[in-house]
Design a protein around this motif. Sequence first.
Motif, PDB file in Angstrom:
ATOM      1  N   MET A   1       0.987  -1.261   0.118  1.00 24.77           N
ATOM      2  CA  MET A   1      -0.066   0.496   0.184  1.00 24.77           C
ATOM      3  C   MET A   1       0.654   0.875  -0.021  1.00 24.77           C
ATOM      4  O   MET A   1       1.925   0.739   0.805  1.00 24.77           O
ATOM      5  CB  MET A   1      -1.033   0.210   1.162  1.00 24.77           C
ATOM      6  CG  MET A   1      -1.848  -0.954   1.035  1.00 24.77           C
ATOM      7  SD  MET A   1      -3.245  -1.005  -0.134  1.00 24.77           S
ATOM      8  CE  MET A   1      -3.681   0.635  -0.590  1.00 24.77           C
ATOM      9  N   THR A   2       0.482   2.064  -0.970  1.00 29.38           N
ATOM     10  CA  THR A   2       1.226   2.937  -1.124  1.00 29.38           C
ATOM     11  C   THR A   2       1.116   4.327  -1.280  1.00 29.38           C
ATOM     12  O   THR A   2      -0.743   4.045  -2.107  1.00 29.38           O
ATOM     13  CB  THR A   2       2.647   3.098  -2.037  1.00 29.38           C
ATOM     14  OG1 THR A   2       3.332   4.342  -2.715  1.00 29.38           O
ATOM     15  CG2 THR A   2       1.743   2.379  -3.551  1.00 29.38           C
ATOM     16  N   PRO A   3       1.327   5.792  -1.324  1.00 29.61           N
ATOM     17  CA  PRO A   3       0.626   6.571  -1.552  1.00 29.61           C
ATOM     18  C   PRO A   3       0.684   7.285  -2.874  1.00 29.61           C
ATOM     19  O   PRO A   3      -0.145   7.917  -3.698  1.00 29.61           O
ATOM     20  CB  PRO A   3       1.338   8.191  -1.493  1.00 29.61           C
ATOM     21  CG  PRO A   3       1.965   7.388  -0.552  1.00 29.61           C
ATOM     22  CD  PRO A   3       1.970   6.148  -0.636  1.00 29.61           C
ATOM     23  N   ALA A   4       1.825   6.218  -3.998  1.00 31.86           N
ATOM     24  CA  ALA A   4       2.164   6.648  -4.978  1.00 31.86           C
ATOM     25  C   ALA A   4       2.027   5.675  -5.794  1.00 31.86           C
ATOM     26  O   ALA A   4       3.648   5.158  -6.262  1.00 31.86           O
ATOM     27  CB  ALA A   4       3.287   7.579  -5.380  1.00 31.86           C
ATOM     28  N   ALA A   5       0.510   5.159  -6.430  1.00 30.75           N
ATOM     29  CA  ALA A   5       1.034   2.886  -6.306  1.00 30.75           C
ATOM     30  C   ALA A   5       1.796   3.611  -8.041  1.00 30.75           C
ATOM     31  O   ALA A   5       2.335   2.311  -8.140  1.00 30.75           O
ATOM     32  CB  ALA A   5      -0.732   2.910  -6.949  1.00 30.75           C
TER      33      ALA A   5
ATOM     34  N   PRO B   1      -6.554  -2.090  -6.420  1.00 33.20           N
ATOM     35  CA  PRO B   1      -5.321  -2.705  -6.721  1.00 33.20           C
ATOM     36  C   PRO B   1      -5.401  -3.019  -7.627  1.00 33.20           C
ATOM     37  O   PRO B   1      -6.156  -4.139  -8.526  1.00 33.20           O
ATOM     38  CB  PRO B   1      -4.884  -2.998  -5.556  1.00 33.20           C
ATOM     39  CG  PRO B   1      -6.252  -3.765  -5.148  1.00 33.20           C
ATOM     40  CD  PRO B   1      -7.429  -3.155  -5.462  1.00 33.20           C
ATOM     41  N   VAL B   2      -3.982  -3.573  -8.299  1.00 33.56           N
ATOM     42  CA  VAL B   2      -3.680  -3.886  -9.429  1.00 33.56           C
ATOM     43  C   VAL B   2      -2.299  -5.318  -8.901  1.00 33.56           C
ATOM     44  O   VAL B   2      -1.972  -5.459  -7.830  1.00 33.56           O
ATOM     45  CB  VAL B   2      -2.775  -2.874  -9.976  1.00 33.56           C
ATOM     46  CG1 VAL B   2      -3.178  -2.080 -10.533  1.00 33.56           C
ATOM     47  CG2 VAL B   2      -1.449  -2.723  -9.736  1.00 33.56           C
ATOM     48  N   ARG B   3      -2.367  -6.550  -9.700  1.00 35.03           N
ATOM     49  CA  ARG B   3      -1.935  -7.117  -9.613  1.00 35.03           C
ATOM     50  C   ARG B   3      -0.758  -7.816 -10.108  1.00 35.03           C
ATOM     51  O   ARG B   3      -0.387  -7.284 -11.492  1.00 35.03           O
ATOM     52  CB  ARG B   3      -2.757  -8.206  -9.702  1.00 35.03           C
ATOM     53  CG  ARG B   3      -3.614  -8.965  -9.109  1.00 35.03           C
ATOM     54  CD  ARG B   3      -4.497 -10.239  -9.516  1.00 35.03           C
ATOM     55  NE  ARG B   3      -5.510 -10.122  -8.334  1.00 35.03           N
ATOM     56  CZ  ARG B   3      -5.664 -11.067  -7.369  1.00 35.03           C
ATOM     57  NH1 ARG B   3      -5.145 -12.470  -7.746  1.00 35.03           N
ATOM     58  NH2 ARG B   3      -6.826 -11.240  -6.985  1.00 35.03           N
TER      59      ARG B   3
ATOM     60  N   GLY C   1      -1.542  -1.354  -3.932  1.00 35.73           N
ATOM     61  CA  GLY C   1      -2.709  -0.955  -3.889  1.00 35.73           C
ATOM     62  C   GLY C   1      -2.477   0.768  -3.826  1.00 35.73           C
ATOM     63  O   GLY C   1      -1.481   0.921  -3.020  1.00 35.73           O
ATOM     64  N   GLN C   2      -3.671   1.798  -3.106  1.00 29.57           N
ATOM     65  CA  GLN C   2      -2.966   3.226  -3.458  1.00 29.57           C
ATOM     66  C   GLN C   2      -3.462   3.420  -2.321  1.00 29.57           C
ATOM     67  O   GLN C   2      -4.883   3.071  -1.787  1.00 29.57           O
ATOM     68  CB  GLN C   2      -4.063   4.090  -4.434  1.00 29.57           C
ATOM     69  CG  GLN C   2      -4.201   5.759  -4.515  1.00 29.57           C
ATOM     70  CD  GLN C   2      -2.496   6.174  -4.813  1.00 29.57           C
ATOM     71  OE1 GLN C   2      -1.945   5.538  -5.394  1.00 29.57           O
ATOM     72  NE2 GLN C   2      -2.636   7.080  -4.544  1.00 29.57           N
ATOM     73  N   LEU C   3      -3.148   4.405  -0.833  1.00 27.57           N
ATOM     74  CA  LEU C   3      -2.869   5.005  -0.111  1.00 27.57           C
ATOM     75  C   LEU C   3      -4.246   6.444  -0.429  1.00 27.57           C
ATOM     76  O   LEU C   3      -4.118   6.987  -1.007  1.00 27.57           O
ATOM     77  CB  LEU C   3      -1.818   5.521   0.770  1.00 27.57           C
ATOM     78  CG  LEU C   3      -1.121   3.982   1.707  1.00 27.57           C
ATOM     79  CD1 LEU C   3      -0.404   4.345   1.937  1.00 27.57           C
ATOM     80  CD2 LEU C   3      -2.266   3.531   2.960  1.00 27.57           C
ATOM     81  N   PRO C   4      -5.147   6.403   0.541  1.00 28.63           N
ATOM     82  CA  PRO C   4      -5.917   7.594   0.372  1.00 28.63           C
ATOM     83  C   PRO C   4      -4.635   9.096   0.547  1.00 28.63           C
ATOM     84  O   PRO C   4      -3.931   8.514   1.580  1.00 28.63           O
ATOM     85  CB  PRO C   4      -7.063   7.428   1.460  1.00 28.63           C
ATOM     86  CG  PRO C   4      -7.379   5.840   1.729  1.00 28.63           C
ATOM     87  CD  PRO C   4      -6.092   5.549   1.010  1.00 28.63           C
TER      88      PRO C   4
END
Length: 266
Positions: free
Chosen positions: A25-29, A52-54, A66-69
């Motif tokens: 999980m990251t702020p910049a997916a 999220p992407v696989r 996945g993208q963190l809000p």
Amino acid sequence: MTEAPESADPRAPHAPGTPCWVSLMTPAAAAAEEFYRTLFGWEFRAGPLGRPVRASLHGREVAVIGQLPPDAGLSAAWTPYLASDDVDLTAERVRMSGGTVAVGPLDAGGNGRVAIAADPLGAVFGFCTAWAHPAPARGGGPGLPAWTELRTMSAVRVTTFYARVFGYEAEPPSAPDHITLRSGGRPVVALHGMGPDLPRALGAHWMPHFEVTDTDTTVRQVLDLGGRLLEPVHDTPYGRVATVADPHGARLGVVRRPGTLPRPRR
């Protein structure tokens, strides 16, 4: 440090407690996708809602990104998912053993049931249905998980927790407060007690290690891509290892296993 598990049957489920999935999980997916595509050669497939992407490599699914809000206030981090024969029972064992279940258990379609929890010292991990992520027929290879390690204040203090939850057997410590846990007769995860050396801002955390063909070259590539070197390259009985962070701070290890030929230097 422990090797990724192997199985003679590609359809066989992982033994309970075996790492079978990993999530970032990251702020910049989108930027993370490009980083790991370049570093490991991963390919990405979008989920039903885009994220999220696989991530996969050579047809084997490796991870989810996945993208963190924007307002989550959380740092980028990897979370391992450990195999469970009964996710609801495992969740109950987490609660009874002093841990906290933060998410789930809930149904995740073809991924069976999943949940996210924290151990008594705060390390976050997931667990999921074992049959939903069959063990590979071979141990791994460059760009694939090599082992999973917990870095915590005290390995001794959390060994009993993980043994109760997943039925692990603990090997005798290989070094002060370094404990390897076994499942199905195989070493599957390592616990590393760091005491006051544990980064206060980070706290207890699980960290995946990925196999590479040349640790030194990979570290230089990480730096070229905007990442950081956290622990210098060094030789261990398990291979040549380094700890790095991606450009948004998610920590991971890279390792060349013993006997693996390094890439020719250019």
